[in-house]
Motif scaffolding. Structure first.
Motif: not given
Length: 282
Positions: A21-36, A38-46
């Motif tokens: 949430v506090e990423c210096p480049d601006g808040r990231l969604t779980g989907v955006q972080l997963a894309q960065r 290269g993970w499944q979004q479900s891993k970020v959530s878990k």
């Protein structure tokens, strides 16, 4: 999984969410972080919800992807802190059983009194080499771990030297079902029972047997060992739990005391062991 362990995992998850949430480049969604990553979004959530344990690599990748690589050391320290409570057999046995036995040898060497409860196998502190060999082979097969049986047996036998040192006390309680368990050939079990008969009355060993027909205030659940009231180690199928908070240690001592109320000692314990020994035809 222990409550303390799960609570620590959830707290780590909240910290990970905070970094996203506090990423210096601006808040990231779980989907955006997963894309960065290269993970499944479900891993970020878990990971954020404490439903999966991250690895050191996961934490370093997370810190980098959220633009805060400097926090990776903090995250890894958190992980190390709460993982010290749960030591999975998969990780512990990666190099075989010998390293685990060496760790236990160090733990026991540093202790003066052991309170142990055994509900499935004879305690390693009193096993014969042949009995230990059979136990190691069975667990190596189950966990598909490297076969270093002979080295592990030698390490376990070395630990028993502790029994002959002044000022040591092994206060061991065993469920009678342990004596009957055919986890090894009949002749090996018979020799193991002879060993137990020989240690009853030994100065450093206080052996109690909880008979099958004893009235119990608690079910004969997992085996555990309390070392000098400073550490409780509880064994489960997937891991050992190393618990060092005073409240938990006190709980396991109360459990031990409760089983002790149902146990028989001395000549009565010998009678129980001898009865089982007579049933084994070799």
């Amino acid at each position: 999984m222990g409550t303390d362990y799960q609570r620590a995992r959830e707290e780590l998850g909240r910290r990970l969410r905070e970094l996203r949430v506090e990423c210096p480049d601006g808040r990231l969604t779980g989907v955006q972080l997963a894309q960065r990553l290269g993970w499944q979004q479900s891993k970020v959530s878990k990971l954020e919800n404490g439903r999966q344990t991250p690895t050191d690599a996961d934490l370093r990748a997370w810190a980098g992807a959220t633009g805060q690589p400097a926090v990776s050391a903090e995250l890894c320290a958190r992980l190390k802190g709460f993982e010290s409570q749960i030591r999975s057999w998969q990780r512990q046995l990666a190099a075989g059983h010998r390293p685990v036995q060496d760790t236990w040898n160090t733990l026991v060497a540093e202790s003066r009194t052991l309170h142990m409860w055994e509900s499935s196998t004879v305690s390693g502190m009193l096993q014969t080499a042949d009995y230990a060999r059979n136990i190691f082979e069975r667990y190596a097969e189950m966990h598909r771990s490297p076969r270093d049986t002979e080295e592990a047996v030698r390490a376990r036998m070395k630990r028993q030297e502790w029994l002959y040192r002044p000022g040591r006390q092994l206060r061991l309680l065993m469920w009678e079902g342990v004596l009957w368990a055919r986890v090894c050939p009949r002749d090996v079990l018979a020799a193991q029972l002879d060993r137990l008969l020989g240690v009853v009355g030994m100065g450093t060993v206080h052996l109690g047997i909880v008979p099958l027909d004893a009235a119990l205030r608690l079910p004969p659940a997992n085996a555990f060992c309390v070392l000098d009231d400073r550490l409780a180690v509880v064994e489960d199928w997937h891991a050992e739990l190393w618990l060092d908070d005073a409240e938990t240690i006190a709980l396991y001592r109360r459990v031990w005391d409760t089983f002790a109320e149902a146990a028989v000692f001395g000549a009565e314990a010998q009678q129980v062991i001898a009865r089982v020994r007579r049933s084994i035809k070799v």
